[in-house]
Design a protein around this motif. Structure first.
Motif, PDB file in Angstrom:
ATOM      1  N   GLY A   1      36.084  57.853  32.017  1.00  0.00           N
ATOM      2  CA  GLY A   1      36.117  58.914  31.018  1.00  0.00           C
ATOM      3  C   GLY A   1      37.510  59.282  30.532  1.00  0.00           C
ATOM      4  N   ARG A   2      38.528  58.625  31.067  1.00  0.00           N
ATOM      5  CA  ARG A   2      39.905  58.971  30.670  1.00  0.00           C
ATOM      6  C   ARG A   2      40.633  57.750  30.116  1.00  0.00           C
ATOM      7  N   ALA A   3      41.591  58.013  29.233  1.00  0.00           N
ATOM      8  CA  ALA A   3      42.444  56.928  28.756  1.00  0.00           C
ATOM      9  C   ALA A   3      43.313  56.470  29.919  1.00  0.00           C
ATOM     10  N   TYR A   4      43.484  55.163  30.046  1.00  0.00           N
ATOM     11  CA  TYR A   4      44.233  54.610  31.184  1.00  0.00           C
ATOM     12  C   TYR A   4      45.615  55.246  31.301  1.00  0.00           C
ATOM     13  N   ALA A   5      46.287  55.423  30.166  1.00  0.00           N
ATOM     14  CA  ALA A   5      47.664  55.915  30.196  1.00  0.00           C
ATOM     15  C   ALA A   5      47.756  57.346  30.710  1.00  0.00           C
ATOM     16  N   SER A   6      46.629  58.053  30.775  1.00  0.00           N
ATOM     17  CA  SER A   6      46.682  59.435  31.260  1.00  0.00           C
ATOM     18  C   SER A   6      46.413  59.524  32.764  1.00  0.00           C
TER      19      SER A   6
END
Lengths: 313, 248
Positions: free
Chosen positions: A64-69
């Motif tokens: 559910g999250r962008a990898y970079a975050s």
């Protein structure tokens, strides 16, 4: 639970659309085979999931999250992208140590994954002295470093010897059994069929199939049986009488189309015909895959034109 | 950006640097070559030059910086270009996807190490060279001597950072070295001797003002170093733009 969710993902390089409105999800607890011919967009999709390339549009998320975050992302996602990418001048151990330290992973874990990948004895050697198979093992060791819930491997069996291929296959099965999300790309259908539970097939950046492996096999390959007997004439007559279609015969060996070993074995036994060999075959799986992707193959070898046209002056 | 992540990432950059022979050798060479060349030059021609009325004893003490700065440039270049060989950057950015954190840590570690090596080199060069001159030698009490040693260290660090930024833009160590080394060796010598107003603002010419006892021209010692710092900052910003924007 951590899954990979790709939504309407598009990536253009100049005028080339490498990934085209792609949507699919990779679920935990199983091995998902990521198939497609060379240039279908598999590696690009993986790079987009890792935030290495910027999508032209759409999203790719992990849990559910962008990898970079993600904080300390190697603890969440382990990836093998390109076994040649590790800098050759470093030792295997230093290569992994730098990765571990950057994500607050203990140095002990470096030795654990080196041992797991069978590289403990060469941990102090420079990577440039490694064979392709050893580099693959190092890349897989790096992917396992953070004990991640999601593992992405781009053509992991490249360059591995037969023992290595069995190792990686069993490793992927085990990772899935431990409840992890495992995405493994390949361009070989038969190889993928040996370890994947689920199948995502790409062609020219578009989704062609997203289906459980057994369903794909059921839909795209008809079963057949290979049988060898000391009494081929009698078995042939018997099977033809029962309406079976027989394939090639060679030295007392038959293939029986649309049949299963248990049916043919029972028929032969009832008639008292000795059977020397009896096995199920799924011969057309690769063909089914090739038919599926044929129209979408970017780098297919094309037959030369039958006759060059003669230009008239 | 979480504050706690900075130290581990910087630590990882240090491991990457020290485990790369080309970078480590360049870093050690900054000090070793500069001091060695200084010893060689001063042992042979030093005393004769010291009697020369035109000589500028303080600036001449740093003659070997002409070579040391090439090592500093090589250090900055290889530290970054190693990320651009065969896709190593992808592995680095998969581990540290926050590109500001990645780039900032690398710049900090390279800059810090170059500054440390630079300061050692500044004082080491000065003291070694002057030791050969006996009674004619300058001491650290000579006007501008400490300023030149410290400024010289900063000069070397800034040259390394200039190379870091350029390498991040061009993504190729060969390209950067084949621009910067001829530039510092040839272009700057030739153009610099023309003594025009613009030449004084070239990065190496401006930065070397800090090595003079009494700099002539538009820029004072620290102003000259500030001009070099501006060049380095511009290169680092361009590098940041490239690292942030481009696909890995």
């Amino acid at each position: 639970m951590t899954s990979i969710d790709v939504q309407d993902l598009t990536k253009e390089y100049g005028t080339t659309r490498a990934v085209d409105a792609l949507s699919f999800s990779v679920r935990p607890g199983k091995v998902t085979g990521f198939l497609g011919p060379n240039g279908a967009g598999k590696s690009t999709t993986m790079r987009l999931v890792l935030g290495l390339d910027r999508p032209t549009s759409g999203t790719a998320r992990v849990g559910g999250r962008a990898y970079a975050s993600l904080d300390d992302p190697l603890r969440h996602v382990g990836a093998l992208l390109d076994a040649q990418a590790a800098h050759g001048s470093r030792t295997a151990r230093n290569h992994l140590l730098a990765l571990a330290v950057s994500n607050r992973i203990s140095a002990r874990r470096v030795d654990d994954v080196l041992a797991e990948a069978g590289l403990a004895a060469v941990a102090g050697r420079r990577i440039k002295t490694f064979s392709l198979g050893m580099r693959q093992r190092l890349g897989i060791a790096a992917a396992l470093l953070g004990d991640p819930a999601v593992v992405m491997l781009d053509e992991p069996s490249n360059g591995l010897d037969p023992e290595g291929i069995i190792w990686i296959r069993e490793l992927m099965r085990r990772l899935a059994q431990e409840g992890r999300t495992v995405l493994v790309s390949s361009h070989l259908m038969n190889e993928t069929a040996t370890f994947a539970d689920h199948l995502v097939v790409l062609g020219r950046g578009r989704l062609l199939t997203d289906t459980p492996m057994p369903d794909f096999i059921e839909a795209h390959s008809h079963p057949r049986v290979r049988v060898r007997t000391t009494d081929p004439d009698r078995l042939r007559d018997l099977l033809l009488a029962k309406g079976y279609v027989l394939g090639d015969a060679d030295d007392g060996r038959w293939t029986v189309e649309d049949a299963r070993a248990e049916e043919i074995g029972a028929i032969a036994a009832a008639a008292g015909i000795p059977v020397l060999e009896l096995a199920d075959e799924r011969a057309s799986l690769e063909q089914a895959y090739l038919a599926l992707t044929a129209a979408e193959t970017e780098f297919a070898a094309t037959a030369p034109a039958a006759a060059p046209s003669v230009q008239e002056a | 950006m979480s504050r706690t992540a900075v130290l581990p990432v910087a630590h990882a950059e240090w491991i990457k640097l020290k485990s790369l022979r080309s970078s480590l050798v360049s870093l050690v060479t900054v000090f070793a070559a500069t001091v060695a060349i200084t010893a060689l030059v001063f042992a042979t021609v030093g005393v004769a030059e010291a009697d020369n009325a035109d000589a500028e004893p303080l600036f001449d003490a740093f003659y070997a910086f002409n070579f040391g700065q090439i090592a500093a440039i090589s250090f900055g270049t290889t530290a970054v270009s190693s990320e651009y060989t065969s896709g190593a950057l992808r592995i680095s950015l998969a581990a540290v996807p926050r590109r500001g954190l990645f780039y900032g840590s690398k710049v900090a570690v390279v800059g810090g190490l170059a500054l440390l090596a630079g300061l050692l080199t500044g004082f080491g060069t000065f003291l070694t060279g002057q030791a050969f001159l006996g009674d004619d030698g300058l001491g650290l009490g000579h006007p501008g001597a400490v300023r030149a040693c410290v400024g010289g260290g900063i000069y070397l660090a800034l040259m390394a950072l200039l190379a870091v930024g350029l390498t991040a833009v061009l993504r190729s160590g060969v390209a950067v070295l084949s621009i910067l080394i001829p530039f510092t060796l040839i272009v700057s010598f030739v153009v610099g001797d023309m003594d025009s107003g613009v030449a004084a603002f070239l990065p190496d010419k401006a930065g070397q003002q800090v090595l003079h006892e009494a700099p002539t021209g538009t820029l004072g010692p620290w102003a000259g170093l500030a001009v070099l710092a501006a060049w380095a900052a511009a290169a680092l910003l361009a590098g940041w733009w490239a690292v942030r924007r481009r696909d890995a």
